[in-house]
Design an enzyme around this catalytic site. Structure first.
Site, PDB file in Angstrom:
ATOM      1  N   TYR A 192      34.724  29.387   6.279  1.00 32.54           N
ATOM      2  CA  TYR A 192      33.381  29.652   6.798  1.00 32.54           C
ATOM      3  C   TYR A 192      32.797  28.402   7.453  1.00 32.54           C
ATOM      4  O   TYR A 192      32.283  28.449   8.575  1.00 32.54           O
ATOM      5  CB  TYR A 192      32.477  30.140   5.668  1.00 32.54           C
ATOM      6  CG  TYR A 192      31.103  30.547   6.130  1.00 32.54           C
ATOM      7  CD1 TYR A 192      30.904  31.762   6.775  1.00 32.54           C
ATOM      8  CD2 TYR A 192      29.996  29.720   5.925  1.00 32.54           C
ATOM      9  CE1 TYR A 192      29.645  32.149   7.210  1.00 32.54           C
ATOM     10  CE2 TYR A 192      28.734  30.092   6.353  1.00 32.54           C
ATOM     11  CZ  TYR A 192      28.565  31.310   6.995  1.00 32.54           C
ATOM     12  OH  TYR A 192      27.308  31.681   7.426  1.00 32.54           O
ATOM     13  N   LYS A 228      31.984  28.057  11.461  1.00 31.29           N
ATOM     14  CA  LYS A 228      30.606  27.891  11.915  1.00 31.29           C
ATOM     15  C   LYS A 228      30.411  26.574  12.652  1.00 31.29           C
ATOM     16  O   LYS A 228      29.657  26.499  13.628  1.00 31.29           O
ATOM     17  CB  LYS A 228      29.646  28.000  10.728  1.00 31.29           C
ATOM     18  CG  LYS A 228      29.459  29.421  10.231  1.00 31.29           C
ATOM     19  CD  LYS A 228      28.874  30.333  11.296  1.00 31.29           C
ATOM     20  CE  LYS A 228      28.560  31.723  10.796  1.00 31.29           C
ATOM     21  NZ  LYS A 228      27.980  32.612  11.826  1.00 31.29           N
TER      22      LYS A 228
END
Length: 296
Positions: A155, A159
């Site tokens: 993640y 991102k």
């Protein structure tokens, strides 16, 4: 802002990951401000109720943001039915947690594909429209873009990549009068965050953040702030506002996180061994990687 005073009135706006959570809330906010909203997501059956709740013209398209051909076809159909997009929100995102060394490669890769590759595919599919309309592209990023956390490697990497992609794209298309914004958001009350809190290690890690940083914000509040930033064509928006301070201490954050992790992770692991979470959130659990790995 009243619909009559919004620059979004009569414009076509596209939102990916629009079936639930922040995507659905942003779609409702865009529609309330007078936009024709195209909802994109992986399942029409979950998109349809959101579409039916919106006033005015719009539609929904079942497509995976990582499918270049599918996204191109959806963009062409939206253009034919609603007109060229003036606003595109790359919101679709998934997450998984747990030790990297034990992570399922398919699940890890899927997170990066949706959050980074999917954002690029979204921009590519609608960039011609944004050139024609001098439009605006909003990349939904995260506090994870600024400061990485243990147990969330896919993640955080995806991102951070999405943030870098948006910076690069902004510089590339500025002379074409296309705006590119980055939304840095903290914990938002979505099923993905609620799923994360169900796993002890992720719940404990959030609990060790400073009190303001661990607060969960209502999805409607976050959506309202983001769509106001769209109206104003902001290059960045932080929800909550104090999150911008993370940029000032960004260089120091990896060392601080490493120091805290070296102390806290052994204690947490002793209390309950770390395990992979699989995909977090209702929509993500029905994705391709979840099916291949036998998780549901």
């Amino acid at each position: 802002m009243p619909v009559s005073g919004s620059p979004l009135r009569g414009r076509t706006a596209v939102v990916t990951g629009a079936a639930r959570g922040l995507g659905a809330a942003m779609a409702r906010e865009l529609s309330a401000r007078g936009a024709r909203v195209a909802l994109l997501g992986r399942e029409e059956r979950t998109l349809r109720p959101v579409q039916e709740s919106l006033p005015g013209a719009g539609g929904c398209w079942e497509v995976d943001v990582t499918d270049d051909r599918g996204m191109a076809l959806a963009a062409a159909d939206i253009r034919a039915r609603l007109g060229p997009a003036s606003v595109v929100v790359a919101n679709a995102g998934v997450a998984e947690g747990g030790p990297f060394a034990e992570s399922d490669p398919a699940v890890w890769r899927r997170v990066v594909e949706v959050n980074l590759v999917g954002s690029a595919a979204t921009a590519r599919s609608f960039m011609g429209d944004l050139f024609d309309t001098c439009g605006y592209f909003l990349q939904v990023a995260s506090l994870a873009s600024i400061g990485a956390a243990p147990m969330m490697s896919a993640y955080c990497a995806s991102k951070a990549g999405a943030e870098s992609f948006a910076h690069s794209l902004r510089a590339e298309v500025a002379h074409r009068r296309v705006g590119v914004g980055i939304a840095y958001i903290n914990w938002t009350d979505t099923d993905m965050v609620r799923d994360a809190d169900a796993h002890p290690v992720l719940r404990e890690l959030r609990g060790h953040m400073p009190p303001p940083a661990r607060r969960v914000y209502p999805v409607e509040y976050v959506a309202g702030r983001l769509i106001t930033a769209v109206e104003r064509r902001r290059p960045s928006v932080y929800v909550p506002r104090w999150l911008w301070a993370g940029q000032l201490v960004r260089a120091a954050m990896p060392s601080v996180v490493t120091m805290l992790s070296r102390h806290e992770l052994p204690r947490l692991d002793a209390a309950e061994p770390f395990r992979a979470t699989g995909m977090l959130g209702t929509g993500a659990r029905n994705g391709p990687a979840a099916s291949r790995s036998g998780r549901d």
